[in-house]
Design a protein around this motif. Sequence first.
Motif, PDB file in Angstrom:
ATOM      1  N   ALA A 145       0.936  -1.012   0.012  1.00 43.76           N
ATOM      2  CA  ALA A 145      -0.078  -0.059   0.097  1.00 43.76           C
ATOM      3  C   ALA A 145       0.973   1.258  -0.121  1.00 43.76           C
ATOM      4  O   ALA A 145       0.383   2.308  -0.167  1.00 43.76           O
ATOM      5  N   ILE A 146       2.254   1.307   0.117  1.00 43.14           N
ATOM      6  CA  ILE A 146       2.852   2.263   0.280  1.00 43.14           C
ATOM      7  C   ILE A 146       3.607   2.717  -1.080  1.00 43.14           C
ATOM      8  O   ILE A 146       4.305   1.926  -1.569  1.00 43.14           O
ATOM      9  N   LEU A 147       3.422   3.936  -1.170  1.00 42.49           N
ATOM     10  CA  LEU A 147       4.404   4.576  -2.403  1.00 42.49           C
ATOM     11  C   LEU A 147       5.638   5.072  -1.967  1.00 42.49           C
ATOM     12  O   LEU A 147       6.600   4.826  -2.911  1.00 42.49           O
ATOM     13  N   GLN A 148       5.634   6.074  -0.967  1.00 45.40           N
ATOM     14  CA  GLN A 148       7.093   6.547  -0.444  1.00 45.40           C
ATOM     15  C   GLN A 148       6.804   6.387   1.227  1.00 45.40           C
ATOM     16  O   GLN A 148       5.971   6.466   1.579  1.00 45.40           O
ATOM     17  N   SER A 149       8.034   6.540   1.513  1.00 41.55           N
ATOM     18  CA  SER A 149       8.257   6.766   3.136  1.00 41.55           C
ATOM     19  C   SER A 149       9.474   7.429   3.296  1.00 41.55           C
ATOM     20  O   SER A 149      10.404   7.494   2.783  1.00 41.55           O
ATOM     21  N   ALA A 150       9.360   8.222   4.688  1.00 43.90           N
ATOM     22  CA  ALA A 150      10.735   8.630   5.136  1.00 43.90           C
ATOM     23  C   ALA A 150      10.611   8.651   6.548  1.00 43.90           C
ATOM     24  O   ALA A 150       9.667   8.899   7.234  1.00 43.90           O
ATOM     25  N   ALA A 151      11.859   8.210   7.223  1.00 46.52           N
ATOM     26  CA  ALA A 151      12.020   7.860   8.702  1.00 46.52           C
ATOM     27  C   ALA A 151      12.836   8.913   9.331  1.00 46.52           C
ATOM     28  O   ALA A 151      13.706   9.351   8.751  1.00 46.52           O
ATOM     29  N   ILE A 152      12.229   9.436  10.453  1.00 45.48           N
ATOM     30  CA  ILE A 152      13.308  10.139  11.370  1.00 45.48           C
ATOM     31  C   ILE A 152      13.029   9.705  12.857  1.00 45.48           C
ATOM     32  O   ILE A 152      12.327   8.766  13.067  1.00 45.48           O
ATOM     33  N   GLY A 153      14.171  10.219  13.605  1.00 49.52           N
ATOM     34  CA  GLY A 153      13.947   9.822  14.828  1.00 49.52           C
ATOM     35  C   GLY A 153      13.319  10.880  15.454  1.00 49.52           C
ATOM     36  O   GLY A 153      13.261  12.322  15.419  1.00 49.52           O
ATOM     37  N   VAL A 154      12.596  10.379  16.666  1.00 52.91           N
ATOM     38  CA  VAL A 154      11.583  11.415  17.459  1.00 52.91           C
ATOM     39  C   VAL A 154      12.170  11.124  18.968  1.00 52.91           C
ATOM     40  O   VAL A 154      12.249   9.832  19.326  1.00 52.91           O
TER      41      VAL A 154
END
Length: 551
Positions: free
Chosen positions: A475-484
């Motif tokens: 279902a995913i086209l794009q993603s971006a991960a960050i730290g919180v």
Amino acid sequence: MKEILQKSWPADIAKTLEYRLGEKSLHEYLKENARRTPEKVAYSFYGKELTWEEMDEDVDRFAAFLAGKGVEKGDCVGLYLQNCPQYIIAHYAIQRLGGIVVPLNPMYKEAELVYLLNEAKLKGVVSGQELYGQLHAAAKKTPSVEFVVTTNYADYLPCQATLPLPEELKMEKVLIAEAVDFIEAIKTNEPFSGKVDIDLKNDIGLMVFTSGTTGRPKAAMLPYISALFKTAATVQANQVQEYDRSLAVAPLCHIAGMVMGVNTPVYSGCTSVLLTRFDPGAAIEAIEKYQVTVWYSVAPMNVAILHTPGIEKRNLTSLRRNMATSFGIPVTEQLAQQWKSLTNGCLMYEAAYGLSETHTCDTFMPADKIKWGSCGIPTFETEVKILEMESGELLPYNEKGEIVLKNPGVFKGYLNRPDATAETLRDGWVHTGDIGSIDEDGYLFFHGRLKEMIKCSGYSVFPEDVEALLNVHPAILQSAAIGVPDPVRGESVKAFVVLKPDQKGKVTEAEIIEWAKEKMAAYKYPRVIEFIDQLPATSSGKVLRRLLKEK
């Protein structure tokens, strides 16, 4: 800097590094320990005592098995294991042949293993039997893997355990048809009697996967001298002695756990009490029963023990030194005082600053001149500078900039990544991508990370790695991960997800988190998902995670 360090250097520690048994590979130290003190206990594993002579013989027998499988100098062999004697035996057996040890975190799942096994072109893997399902599926997609060895951790347990056993040590042994059993490999091979010449400064003995400055995990190539130099420096700076008894609970696959659990006992000749993983009750009993004197911990471990019901009635007074790392919870003066009170005098302080590319431990804390909030001073033969982040100019004391450093332990570069190597390693200096400052006494302070690596419970998580795995979801086209920020884990992963047009409204954030939990290591999968219509990006298409962080 050298003049500054003169006043901060501990008076009772020689300023020159002195190798205990000379400048040679650590697997030779193990053999020398077996010759000098054959009956001394090297490792105690839940009551199973392995002497230096027994360790050396098992290393030689497993080395003979590996040689029979065609492992030669320069070949890569992976270790996909929890903490156990088999890990240490296999580590040194690989290096006795001049091979390259490649640690694989036992939390890795199939998709992660496929990438790593292919990247390093592993010839073989030693695996815990409970991990074989993931490995078997990955190895089928990895042409280089020629053999797999599996082991049941209980094979190295005594008849009657002396400490509480975790579940992974209670598993019934299963022989796997497609793999070789570790114990059978030991029993059916005569000890390896050859000797492979090692060029300490140039031959690679360890490859640790790390982010470098950007991108998916890269294999940092560390020569044999890295382990010897950094272990010797750590032992001398922290005054670990041959008569000490250390406690090893940090993951051996992690560079800090490797220094303290795999290398320090072999280099110093001390006895190590080895646990598969940290459990407050087991750690307390181990310290009491085996009179542990030296421990490397992460601060949450100390806090867990301090909050154990009835801890004030336990006897932890054998401890004299506790090098600790601030992961999630900082090592503060208040925490150190609580620990000192509980243990009747044990010194607790920040262990060191370091990274995989340098075999860690680039600094140490002078025990007689502790400066809280700092990472200590540069260790032996180590230079540390703070550079302005744009111009690269040297900054004065107390100014924040990029930490760069140089010493005999730095890596040779990233496997097959000349561009990344050139970016990080320049004229022998490692440009860490970390922000720091140095005060007038030469103490290093760490302030954050230039690179976008996320630090979760002490583990390095690379945004591109999380994204590559997330993007497999249908279902995913794009993603971006960050730290919180996470008050317990230090940081957690948050992922911004762009759904495919026909999937909007058909999948929830919670469903993606559950999917990721099945596909990624426990420390890595996103704890938070936020759907977004479009990721911010440059004209060339590079995602601007900085803007997501600001959001």
